[in-house]
Design an enzyme around this catalytic site. Structure first.
Site, PDB file in Angstrom:
ATOM      1  N   LYS A 116       0.924  -1.291  -0.547  1.00  0.00           N
ATOM      2  CA  LYS A 116       0.247  -0.271  -0.388  1.00  0.00           C
ATOM      3  C   LYS A 116       0.930   1.559  -0.420  1.00  0.00           C
ATOM      4  O   LYS A 116       2.146   0.908   1.147  1.00  0.00           O
ATOM      5  CB  LYS A 116      -1.048  -0.284   1.380  1.00  0.00           C
ATOM      6  N   TYR A 201      -4.837   3.382   5.874  1.00  0.00           N
ATOM      7  CA  TYR A 201      -5.721   2.826   7.286  1.00  0.00           C
ATOM      8  C   TYR A 201      -6.787   3.298   7.626  1.00  0.00           C
ATOM      9  O   TYR A 201      -7.405   2.430   8.452  1.00  0.00           O
ATOM     10  CB  TYR A 201      -4.198   2.932   8.380  1.00  0.00           C
TER      11      TYR A 201
HETATM   12  P1  NAD Z   1      12.090   2.201   2.816  1.00  0.00           P
HETATM   13  O1  NAD Z   1      12.979   3.683   2.279  1.00  0.00           O
HETATM   14  O2  NAD Z   1      12.475   1.211   4.026  1.00  0.00           O
HETATM   15  O3  NAD Z   1      13.019   1.516   1.143  1.00  0.00           O
HETATM   16  C1  NAD Z   1      12.143   1.218  -0.348  1.00  0.00           C
HETATM   17  C2  NAD Z   1      13.667   0.404  -0.400  1.00  0.00           C
HETATM   18  O4  NAD Z   1      13.424   1.139  -2.382  1.00  0.00           O
HETATM   19  C3  NAD Z   1      15.075   0.566  -0.592  1.00  0.00           C
HETATM   20  O5  NAD Z   1      15.326  -0.525  -0.787  1.00  0.00           O
HETATM   21  C4  NAD Z   1      15.301   1.220  -1.874  1.00  0.00           C
HETATM   22  O6  NAD Z   1      16.519   1.180  -1.884  1.00  0.00           O
HETATM   23  C5  NAD Z   1      14.310   1.268  -2.751  1.00  0.00           C
HETATM   24  N1  NAD Z   1      14.391   2.136  -4.022  1.00  0.00           N
HETATM   25  C6  NAD Z   1      14.842   2.032  -5.614  1.00  0.00           C
HETATM   26  N2  NAD Z   1      14.366   3.048  -6.141  1.00  0.00           N
HETATM   27  C7  NAD Z   1      14.427   4.000  -5.125  1.00  0.00           C
HETATM   28  C8  NAD Z   1      14.258   5.459  -4.628  1.00  0.00           C
HETATM   29  N3  NAD Z   1      14.102   6.001  -6.704  1.00  0.00           N
HETATM   30  N4  NAD Z   1      14.339   6.401  -3.927  1.00  0.00           N
HETATM   31  C9  NAD Z   1      14.542   5.348  -2.622  1.00  0.00           C
HETATM   32  N5  NAD Z   1      14.490   4.149  -2.367  1.00  0.00           N
HETATM   33  C10 NAD Z   1      14.226   3.194  -3.566  1.00  0.00           C
HETATM   34  O7  NAD Z   1      10.444   2.235   2.289  1.00  0.00           O
HETATM   35  P2  NAD Z   1       9.421   1.059   3.087  1.00  0.00           P
HETATM   36  O8  NAD Z   1       9.301   1.539   4.173  1.00  0.00           O
HETATM   37  O9  NAD Z   1      10.323  -0.174   3.469  1.00  0.00           O
HETATM   38  O10 NAD Z   1       8.645   1.034   2.018  1.00  0.00           O
HETATM   39  C11 NAD Z   1       7.883   0.603   1.017  1.00  0.00           C
HETATM   40  C12 NAD Z   1       6.326   0.079   0.126  1.00  0.00           C
HETATM   41  O11 NAD Z   1       6.750  -0.175   1.402  1.00  0.00           O
HETATM   42  C13 NAD Z   1       6.592   1.853   0.837  1.00  0.00           C
HETATM   43  O12 NAD Z   1       4.949   1.505  -0.589  1.00  0.00           O
HETATM   44  C14 NAD Z   1       5.800   1.293   2.101  1.00  0.00           C
HETATM   45  O13 NAD Z   1       4.350   2.114   1.924  1.00  0.00           O
HETATM   46  C15 NAD Z   1       4.791   0.435   2.528  1.00  0.00           C
HETATM   47  N6  NAD Z   1       5.215  -0.254   3.839  1.00  0.00           N
HETATM   48  C16 NAD Z   1       4.128  -0.790   3.626  1.00  0.00           C
HETATM   49  C17 NAD Z   1       3.804  -1.456   5.006  1.00  0.00           C
HETATM   50  C18 NAD Z   1       2.788  -2.111   6.108  1.00  0.00           C
HETATM   51  O14 NAD Z   1       2.984  -2.026   7.756  1.00  0.00           O
HETATM   52  N7  NAD Z   1       2.120  -2.797   4.631  1.00  0.00           N
HETATM   53  C19 NAD Z   1       4.948  -0.906   6.221  1.00  0.00           C
HETATM   54  C20 NAD Z   1       6.056  -0.100   5.989  1.00  0.00           C
HETATM   55  C21 NAD Z   1       6.062   0.743   5.000  1.00  0.00           C
END
Ligand code: NAD
Length: 348
Positions: A116, A201
């Protein structure tokens, strides 16, 4: 909206059939949490990764004992179509990349789970649904709370009208953001601010507690609390959803302070969770007393719920499929439009 039944806690040792092989795309913070969930899952296992950082690929390969051929980067990702050892691609990238990677995975013949918010807007969600249908693969959205006992109880209390018709919902989710380098503050990558990230959410809980779709939306942007941080996306947003059964839901999402609560008032009683939307442990009560459910591994429960159905070749129910992400995104599009114009936006 269908009733949402709890997924029984699956004993990993009792299931001995084939596991669904999952490749995670984007190895950030949430991918690490999902990897833990996959370790605890009965029906799925982590089999591959897609990353732009070779050193991360190497570290994950060692940590999770992954085969060399199941480590991809963003350039060679499309060759995954030749890999029979990957069944599902799970996209955990910044929001703006969800559409592209969902469509590429579907073209590769892989089932897709997408985090999401499903995409940046409803039109993109529709493209993703069409691409998966055309490729004959299933599309799920990573809505972990559809497997979480406290939230399943909220749905039951609301949809079964245990305290009568729900008349008022107040839902808020937020945390304080301080890192100016965070992609969540860049409009091109995030699509918007806290509404896209956590406010979704509150849209979800309003919809699954009422069991209805909102008919109209009003919304207001909150104050810009830091000009440097919030020059592309909103710092806070407040919105009101009207539902056909006579419910109004007043929600807030913010990057200015911490909040995690859901409250519903119905004709003959009330129910609430706080915290109730994050990863837990949760706490809640109704007019009849305290709510007490087990604290579960939400990601393992989600993977088991989705994985079992895909393994059995059964269609995913619409409340966890791409259609659900599209419904939320239609509401989110309307919330942003209402906040920008000051007008009431009609949805039905
Ligand atoms: P994060 O920043 O920790 O990770 C993002 C990943 O994408 C990294 O590994 C990064 O290297 C990669 N990436 C590739 N291209 C990128 C760019 N151009 N800029 C930045 N990063 C890039 O983020 P996250 O917290 O893991 O979130 C990722 C996704 O997961 C989002 O869509 C977020 O909404 C979703 N999420 C969902 C939940 C849940 O509870 N369902 C919780 C956290 C995050």
């Amino acid at each position: 909206m269908p009733k949402l039944m709890p997924v029984a806690h699956v004993d990993k040792t009792k299931y001995t059939g084939k596991k669904l092989n999952v490749a995670l795309v984007g190895l950030g913070r949430y991918a690490a949490i999902l990897a833990d969930g996959l370790q605890a899952s009965a029906y799925c296992k982590l089999a591959g990764v897609v990353t732009g950082h070779p050193e991360k690929g190497e570290a994950w390969k060692k940590q999770y004992n992954l085969a060399d051929k199941n480590i991809y980067n963003y350039s060679n990702f499309d060759s995954i179509d030749h890999n029979p050892d990957i069944d599902v691609v799970y996209i955990v990238l910044p929001n703006s990349m969800h559409k592209e990677y969902t469509i590429r995975a579907a073209k590769g013949g892989k089932h897709v789970i997408c985090e999401k918010p499903m995409a940046l807007n409803a039109a993109d969600c529709e493209e993703m649904i069409t691409a998966c249908k055309n490729a004959g693969v299933q599309l799920a959205i990573g809505y972990r709370l559809h497997y979480e006992p406290y939230n399943l109880e909220l749905k039951r209390l609301g949809q079964e009208k245990v305290f009568g018709q729900v008349r008022l919902i107040e839902a808020s989710l937020g945390y304080r953001t301080t890192d100016p380098g965070e992609w969540r503050l860049k409009k091109a990558l995030a699509g918007g601010g806290p509404l896209m990230n956590v406010g979704i959410y509150c849209v979800q809980s309003s919809r699954y507690v009422s069991g209805e779709e909102p008919t109209s939306v009003t919304a207001q942007f909150g104050p810009v609390t830091d000009n440097k941080l919030f020059n592309e996306v909103e710092a806070s947003i407040i919105w009101q959803l009207d539902f056909p059964g006579g419910l109004v839901s007043n929600c807030t999402s913010t990057y200015a302070c911490g909040v995690d609560r859901f409250f519903a008032s119905a004709d003959y009683g009330q129910f609430e969770l706080s915290p109730g939307i994050s990863y837990g442990p949760f706490k809640g009560k109704t007019s009849n007393g305290e709510l007490k459910f087990p604290d579960i591994n939400q990601q393992a429960a989600q993977m088991d719920g989705i994985g079992k159905l895909i393994l059995e070749n059964k269609p995913l129910p619409s409340h966890i499929a791409g259609e659900e992400g599209l419904k939320d995104m239609k509401v989110i599009d309307a919330i942003y439009k209402a906040a920008a114009t000051g007008e009431r936006i009609m949805l039905a």
